[in-house]
Design a protein around this motif. Structure first.
Motif, short mmCIF file in Angstrom:
data_model
loop_
_atom_site.label_atom_id
_atom_site.label_comp_id
_atom_site.label_asym_id
_atom_site.label_seq_id
_atom_site.Cartn_x
_atom_site.Cartn_y
_atom_site.Cartn_z
N ARG A 1 0.83 -1.21 0.00
CA ARG A 1 0.00 0.00 0.00
C ARG A 1 0.87 1.26 0.00
O ARG A 1 0.62 2.21 -0.75
N ILE A 2 1.90 1.24 0.84
CA ILE A 2 2.81 2.39 0.92
C ILE A 2 3.54 2.58 -0.40
O ILE A 2 3.71 3.70 -0.89
N GLY A 3 3.99 1.46 -0.99
CA GLY A 3 4.70 1.55 -2.27
C GLY A 3 3.84 2.12 -3.38
O GLY A 3 4.28 2.96 -4.17
N THR A 4 2.59 1.66 -3.43
CA THR A 4 1.66 2.19 -4.44
C THR A 4 1.41 3.68 -4.22
O THR A 4 1.34 4.46 -5.18
N ILE B 1 3.47 5.85 -2.85
CA ILE B 1 4.67 6.58 -3.29
C ILE B 1 4.67 6.73 -4.80
O ILE B 1 4.97 7.80 -5.34
N ALA B 2 4.33 5.64 -5.51
CA ALA B 2 4.33 5.67 -6.98
C ALA B 2 3.30 6.67 -7.51
O ALA B 2 3.59 7.44 -8.44
N VAL B 3 2.12 6.69 -6.90
CA VAL B 3 1.07 7.61 -7.35
C VAL B 3 1.50 9.05 -7.14
O VAL B 3 1.36 9.90 -8.04
N LEU B 4 2.03 9.36 -5.96
CA LEU B 4 2.45 10.73 -5.67
C LEU B 4 3.62 11.15 -6.56
O LEU B 4 3.70 12.31 -6.99
N ARG B 5 4.53 10.22 -6.82
CA ARG B 5 5.67 10.54 -7.69
C ARG B 5 5.19 10.92 -9.08
O ARG B 5 5.66 11.90 -9.68
N LYS B 6 4.24 10.14 -9.61
CA LYS B 6 3.72 10.41 -10.95
C LYS B 6 2.94 11.72 -10.98
O LYS B 6 2.98 12.45 -11.97
N GLU B 7 2.23 12.01 -9.88
CA GLU B 7 1.51 13.29 -9.80
C GLU B 7 2.47 14.47 -9.85
O GLU B 7 2.13 15.54 -10.37
N ASN C 1 3.25 10.66 8.72
CA ASN C 1 2.08 9.88 9.11
C ASN C 1 1.31 9.39 7.89
O ASN C 1 0.88 8.24 7.82
N GLU C 2 1.13 10.27 6.91
CA GLU C 2 0.42 9.89 5.69
C GLU C 2 1.22 8.87 4.89
O GLU C 2 0.66 7.93 4.32
N LEU C 3 2.55 9.04 4.86
CA LEU C 3 3.38 8.09 4.13
C LEU C 3 3.25 6.69 4.72
O LEU C 3 3.06 5.71 3.99
N LEU C 4 3.34 6.58 6.04
CA LEU C 4 3.27 5.27 6.69
C LEU C 4 1.86 4.68 6.65
O LEU C 4 1.69 3.47 6.81
N SER C 5 0.87 5.55 6.46
CA SER C 5 -0.51 5.06 6.33
C SER C 5 -0.83 4.65 4.90
O SER C 5 -1.78 3.90 4.65
N GLY C 6 -0.05 5.16 3.96
CA GLY C 6 -0.27 4.83 2.56
C GLY C 6 -1.45 5.56 1.95
O GLY C 6 -2.03 5.10 0.95
N GLU C 7 -1.81 6.72 2.53
CA GLU C 7 -2.94 7.49 2.01
C GLU C 7 -2.94 8.89 2.61
O GLU C 7 -2.32 9.13 3.65
N LYS C 8 -3.64 9.80 1.93
CA LYS C 8 -3.85 11.13 2.49
C LYS C 8 -4.89 11.01 3.60
O LYS C 8 -5.90 10.33 3.45
N LEU C 9 -4.63 11.67 4.73
CA LEU C 9 -5.48 11.50 5.90
C LEU C 9 -6.30 12.75 6.18
O LEU C 9 -5.74 13.86 6.23
N PRO C 10 -7.60 12.59 6.39
CA PRO C 10 -8.40 13.72 6.88
C PRO C 10 -8.04 14.02 8.32
O PRO C 10 -7.51 13.17 9.04
N SER C 11 -8.30 15.21 8.77
CA SER C 11 -7.87 15.65 10.10
C SER C 11 -8.43 14.79 11.22
O SER C 11 -7.76 14.55 12.23
N GLU C 12 -9.65 14.27 11.06
CA GLU C 12 -10.25 13.49 12.15
C GLU C 12 -9.59 12.13 12.34
O GLU C 12 -9.71 11.50 13.39
N GLU C 13 -8.88 11.63 11.32
CA GLU C 13 -8.22 10.34 11.44
C GLU C 13 -6.73 10.47 11.75
O GLU C 13 -6.06 9.47 12.01
N TYR C 14 -6.23 11.69 11.75
CA TYR C 14 -4.78 11.90 11.82
C TYR C 14 -4.18 11.36 13.11
O TYR C 14 -3.20 10.62 13.10
N LEU C 15 -4.78 11.71 14.27
CA LEU C 15 -4.20 11.31 15.55
C LEU C 15 -4.24 9.80 15.74
O LEU C 15 -3.28 9.20 16.24
#
Length: 222
Positions: A5-8, A10-16, A62-76
């Protein structure tokens, strides 16, 4: 943590960002093969590369290790979960290092036993004090003139110096070997001493390499 999930991610963000694997690697200071391993889920970024990677991809750790962009309510909640995973991974690495050390000591003990216990070899056959002293003195002098200050710098410098020091000692012994050509009985012992000198340097190199690798790993973890 899900490496795939994390690798995917990274690849998506790199291409963006419009970056190739090579361009991303150059900005972080690694090889493009390492980036490829991350993106295919065959490896995780070392702790030392988390911050620069996140800076390039414009995300937080935190977002990198989660493998996704995080909304504020899920961040902590995700932050706490990722911290637990990192602590567990760090502990696993320490345990693996201990086991590697124990296995190495056991193999060394077996080698010594087979050499001196089951054969007729004597430890004196493998010890040439003048050669050892010369190598130590050359390495010590080089360290003093190098300006190294930290333990890591000293170990790194010694690793690069010990093999050349062994070769220098061998060159110093060449006149003695040439002088012994008139006495065939002395040729063998002189050659044996030269070989032992190179063996000492090689063993020291391996020990220093292991020490440097372990110190480098600790530096990245800190």
């Amino acid at each position: 943590m899900d490496q795939t999930r994390i690798g995917t991610f990274i690849a998506v963000l790199r291409k963006e960002k419009g970056l190739t694997q090579k361009e991303l690697a150059e900005q972080i200071g690694i090889s493009d093969k390492t980036v490829s391993k991350w993106e295919t889920g065959n490896g995780m970024p070392d702790i030392a590369y988390l911050s620069p990677l996140c800076e390039v991809l414009d995300i937080n750790v935190n977002e990198l290790l989660s493998g996704e962009k995080l909304p504020s309510e899920e961040y902590l909640g995700k932050a706490e979960e990722n911290m637990k995973h990192l602590m567990q991974e760090n502990q696993n690495n320490k345990n693996a290092g201990r086991w590697q050390g124990l296995v190495g000591i056991a193999l060394l003990a077996v080698a010594v036993f087979l050499t001196f216990g089951l054969s007729q070899a004597k430890i004196g056959w493998y010890v040439d004090c003048p050669s050892i002293i010369l190598i130590v003195c050359i390495c010590a002098a080089c360290v003093l003139f190098s300006g190294c200050r930290t333990k890591y710098e000293v170990v790194h410098f010694l690793r690069k110096t010990v093999l050349p020091a062994g070769l220098v000692v061998m060159v110093i012994m060449v006149p003695a070997l040439l002088h012994s050509l008139s006495d065939p009985a002395a040729i063998g012992p002189n050659i044996a001493v030269m070989v032992l000198t190179l063996l000492y340097a090689a063993v020291a190199y391996l020990v220093l390499y292991v020490a440097e690798t372990r110190m480098e790993r600790r530096r990245k973890q800190n």
